[in-house]
Design an enzyme around this catalytic site. Sequence first.
Site, mmCIF file in Angstrom:
data_model
loop_
_atom_site.group_PDB
_atom_site.id
_atom_site.type_symbol
_atom_site.label_atom_id
_atom_site.label_comp_id
_atom_site.label_asym_id
_atom_site.label_seq_id
_atom_site.Cartn_x
_atom_site.Cartn_y
_atom_site.Cartn_z
ATOM 1 N N GLU A 1 24.759 20.457 63.870
ATOM 2 C CA GLU A 1 25.938 19.639 64.136
ATOM 3 C C GLU A 1 27.193 20.470 64.397
ATOM 4 O OE1 GLU A 1 24.660 15.582 61.764
ATOM 5 O OE2 GLU A 1 26.025 16.945 60.741
ATOM 6 N N CYS B 1 34.745 22.867 65.249
ATOM 7 C CA CYS B 1 34.102 23.393 64.049
ATOM 8 C C CYS B 1 32.630 23.587 64.393
ATOM 9 C CB CYS B 1 34.272 22.411 62.892
ATOM 10 S SG CYS B 1 33.379 22.919 61.415
ATOM 11 N N CYS C 1 20.855 26.161 55.815
ATOM 12 C CA CYS C 1 21.575 27.245 55.140
ATOM 13 C C CYS C 1 20.752 27.713 53.948
ATOM 14 C CB CYS C 1 22.949 26.758 54.671
ATOM 15 S SG CYS C 1 24.000 28.079 54.018
ATOM 16 N N CYS D 1 25.055 26.164 48.058
ATOM 17 C CA CYS D 1 26.301 25.789 47.370
ATOM 18 C C CYS D 1 26.175 24.331 46.933
ATOM 19 C CB CYS D 1 27.504 25.978 48.289
ATOM 20 S SG CYS D 1 27.767 27.690 48.780
ATOM 21 N N CYS E 1 27.938 21.226 48.917
ATOM 22 C CA CYS E 1 27.855 21.166 50.379
ATOM 23 C C CYS E 1 26.519 20.559 50.810
ATOM 24 C CB CYS E 1 28.007 22.590 50.933
ATOM 25 S SG CYS E 1 27.748 22.705 52.705
ATOM 26 N N CYS F 1 34.596 18.336 55.881
ATOM 27 C CA CYS F 1 34.195 19.597 55.252
ATOM 28 C C CYS F 1 33.086 19.384 54.219
ATOM 29 C CB CYS F 1 35.431 20.201 54.579
ATOM 30 S SG CYS F 1 35.128 21.794 53.869
#
Length: 346
Positions: A93, A106, A113, A117, A120, A339
């Site tokens: 995305e 962005c 990933c 974290c 996220c 975010c």
Amino acid sequence: MSTSKNIRELSLPALEEYFIHIGDKKFRAKQVYEWIWLKGAQSFEAMTNLSKDLRTRLAADFTLPALTIDATQYSADGTVKSRFKTSDGHFVEGVLIPTEERKTACVSSQIGCSLSCKFCATGYMERKRNLNFDEIYDEVVLINQQSEKVYGKKLSNIVFMGMGEPLLNYSNVLKAIERISAEDGLGMSPRRITVSTAGVAKMIKKLGDDKVRFKLALSLHAANDKKRNEIMPINETNNIKALIEALNYFYRQTKNEITLEYILFRNFNDSLKDAEELVKVYRQIPADLINLIEYNPIENAAFAKPDEDTVEQFMHYLDMNKVNARLRRSRGKDIDAACGQLANKN
């Protein structure tokens, strides 16, 4: 998978050699180069000023694994989120964030990933692979086209704050930025590009050694190791002391702008003691700014955002201590584009 070479791996001189080798005119190389870097051609078929025979020959000799837009969502606040599809069927995305003064892309650097974290959405996904430099470039081209179509303006800024850890895909990210800022690419100044990292100290130093010209943002989110370990497992091998040292080294080598990113979580890192610890870290880094970010809820995490009074007190404390801080209101929350929310959801 095709064994043919990706045509975008070729430099202009290498393309010229290819055309001479097949007995064609050298200037064809420039035509093809413009199609793949300036016009964003997604196939050889789209290169309409080449003969049909030549297009067929190119398709036989090379691949052009361009990114395509699979789905687009529009937020009530003007944010546009796109789900891109790679030529091998993965999804990633990217987001267009518009404000009065700027139009920011962005972009993502990895499919999924590996850093996990806790706050996220991407961190709960498996890392499938790195994006190649030309796929990252495609994201920017496609978001730029959206910006021109929806807002009548080109992109003014790029932030590597989408899916993945940019510094764990180091060479592709740097090569993509080189193409984005090249005159025969998008011609964007590196000073308008920010790479955000969860904190890979060794690679932050490497950025310094490579004398990069873009800005750097560190996702800090907690100002002591105990708390940071809880929410960002990477801190166990890249603690705050190591990051402070790496950022100072980066600044000595490049003099580039550094920003600290700090998401406020209710009853976790939003007290005045946390603010005091944040000021201490800030004092040890040549940072221009602390971006305080409001937390955007995600399905898997039990965090919540603090109330307005707590945020105001936190901001006031930073202000009283002469810290350059700003509160960043998240955009695109209604389409999971804010975010920490990117997760390739349907």
